[in-house]
Scaffold this motif. Structure first.
Motif, PDB file in Angstrom:
ATOM      1  N   GLN A  36     109.597  -1.424  -6.226  1.00  0.00           N
ATOM      2  CA  GLN A  36     108.855  -2.480  -6.916  1.00  0.00           C
ATOM      3  C   GLN A  36     107.417  -2.054  -7.162  1.00  0.00           C
ATOM      4  O   GLN A  36     106.740  -1.546  -6.255  1.00  0.00           O
ATOM      5  CB  GLN A  36     108.857  -3.770  -6.095  1.00  0.00           C
ATOM      6  N   TRP A  51     108.278 -11.681  -7.074  1.00  0.00           N
ATOM      7  CA  TRP A  51     109.655 -11.522  -6.621  1.00  0.00           C
ATOM      8  C   TRP A  51     110.280 -10.295  -7.278  1.00  0.00           C
ATOM      9  O   TRP A  51     109.771  -9.787  -8.280  1.00  0.00           O
ATOM     10  CB  TRP A  51     110.465 -12.775  -6.937  1.00  0.00           C
ATOM     11  N   SER A  52     111.359  -9.811  -6.704  1.00  0.00           N
ATOM     12  CA  SER A  52     112.035  -8.629  -7.236  1.00  0.00           C
ATOM     13  C   SER A  52     112.329  -8.806  -8.713  1.00  0.00           C
ATOM     14  O   SER A  52     112.793  -9.855  -9.149  1.00  0.00           O
ATOM     15  CB  SER A  52     113.330  -8.364  -6.455  1.00  0.00           C
ATOM     16  N   VAL A 110     107.335  -7.251   2.628  1.00  0.00           N
ATOM     17  CA  VAL A 110     108.576  -7.474   1.896  1.00  0.00           C
ATOM     18  C   VAL A 110     109.353  -8.542   2.662  1.00  0.00           C
ATOM     19  O   VAL A 110     109.661  -8.373   3.845  1.00  0.00           O
ATOM     20  CB  VAL A 110     109.409  -6.184   1.778  1.00  0.00           C
ATOM     21  N   ALA A 164     115.670  -0.499  -3.697  1.00  0.00           N
ATOM     22  CA  ALA A 164     114.999  -1.434  -4.607  1.00  0.00           C
ATOM     23  C   ALA A 164     113.501  -1.147  -4.576  1.00  0.00           C
ATOM     24  O   ALA A 164     112.800  -1.555  -3.638  1.00  0.00           O
ATOM     25  CB  ALA A 164     115.281  -2.878  -4.214  1.00  0.00           C
ATOM     26  N   VAL A 192     118.684  -8.375  -5.227  1.00  0.00           N
ATOM     27  CA  VAL A 192     119.165  -7.064  -4.807  1.00  0.00           C
ATOM     28  C   VAL A 192     120.542  -7.237  -4.174  1.00  0.00           C
ATOM     29  O   VAL A 192     120.717  -8.035  -3.250  1.00  0.00           O
ATOM     30  CB  VAL A 192     118.196  -6.424  -3.797  1.00  0.00           C
TER      31      VAL A 192
END
Length: 350
Positions: A257, A232-233, A185, A255, A245
């Protein structure tokens, strides 16, 4: 000059495509050759008069100087941004740290346009930030652009560091819902080295991660894992389309994912002498962000998120890296559209 050929194999119907920088510690290994464009830039920099950048870093609440905060000048130009090599973050090669009075000095800077990424040493008191005109931001494109001119010293905006916040979450496999162990991350993409370990934060056996020391801004996160496509987020390929975020000082935000397998991009590699650590690297054509890395031998296999165009580089020989197709660097490399159907790009470095 070698020829890299591309064959796009349509196995499904055509899918519409979107059209649309801490300073990495050096690895204990011999540096591979620079890409062709970077080599040209290095030659030019020998004759171009370098410049310098000055600023001061302070605590946003008290105004007190912050010592030992390190800053990287991240190039705006995508050619320079994508010259990242093994073990490096996309955070530029010009950097410096503040003295006890919070003064930041960076000299020997190649003339050009840069953004400033600041990371404090005391992440319990201060959060990282991209430096904006009137404060920090977590988004690269919102940072102030600093023009460095040869033979001149440029004054960058004063840096005011806010108290940090934390992001936690769980990374899972989108198909099975199972947690992914060892996923990275990141807030700045990096090119991992096969031998000397990883940068960034890694998930544990339950897929959990914790990112600390971020300023209270909106931060897009990049997630990478073996066998899955980098994203990506928000589950997108392009950082500009990510769902950032929201980090708040002295607080923790969650968050999660889920990662997908993505589209297979593969091909053969023909080379007289294969480099010890040979890799094929993919960069998003719009942002220049590194979005995929695969070890290479006689062939390679990448997994990329569909809905983007990428430029591919083969760091596969002891000569300069090869950009598809037979290009000098990122700017002239041929874009490869990534849809739902597998894609084949062969590299001939013979």
């Amino acid at each position: 000059m070698s020829r890299a050929s591309v064959r796009l194999i349509a196995i499904a119907s055509t899918v519409a495509l979107l059209a649309v920088e801490a300073i990495a510690p050096p690895g204990a290994h011999a540096a591979p050759p620079l890409p062709a464009a970077s080599a040209a830039a290095a030659t030019t920099s020998k004759t171009a008069t370098p410049g310098g950048v000055r600023s001061v870093v302070r605590d946003a609440r008290t105004g007190a100087p912050v010592p030992r905060a390190c800053a990287a000048l991240v190039p705006v130009d995508l050619v320079a941004l994508t010259s990242v090599m093994l073990g490096e973050e996309q955070s530029g090669r010009h950097a410096g740290c503040t003295d006890e009075q919070g003064n930041l000095s960076v000299d020997g800077v190649t003339p050009g346009r840069y953004r400033l990424l600041v990371r404090p040493s005391d992440t319990a008191r201060h959060g990282s930030q991209w430096v904006g005109r009137h404060g920090g931001t977590g988004e690269r494109e919102r940072a102030q652009v600093i023009q460095v001119r040869g033979g001149a010293v440029t004054r960058a905006p004063e840096v005011r560091l806010d108290p940090p916040g934390t992001i936690v979450g769980v990374v899972t496999d989108a198909a099975t819902g199972q947690p992914i162990y060892g996923a990275s991350v990141l807030v700045v993409p990096f090119l991992p080295h096969p031998k000397y370990g990883d940068n960034g934060v890694l998930t544990d056996e339950q897929g959990r991660y914790t990112v600390t020391g971020l300023g209270p801004y909106h931060w897009p996160l990049q997630f990478t894992a073996i066998g899955r496509a980098t994203q990506w987020s928000g589950g997108v390929a392009n950082r500009l389309l990510a769902r950032p975020v929201r980090v708040r000082s002295d607080r923790t935000v969650t968050a999660n994912q889920a990662l997908t397998a993505g589209t297979v991009v593969s091909g053969s590699v023909l080379v007289d002498e294969l480099a010890t650590y040979a890799q094929v690297v993919a960069f998003n054509t719009v942002t220049g962000d590194l979005v995929g890395v695969a070890d290479a031998g006689s062939s390679y296999t990448l997994r990329l998120l569909p809905g983007q165009r990428v430029k591919l580089r083969c760091d596969c020989s002891y000569r300069l890296p090869e950009w598809h197709r037979d290009a000098a660097g990122f700017d002239t490399a041929t874009p490869v559209p990534v849809g739902r159907a597998p894609v084949v790009v062969d590299f001939d470095l013979g």
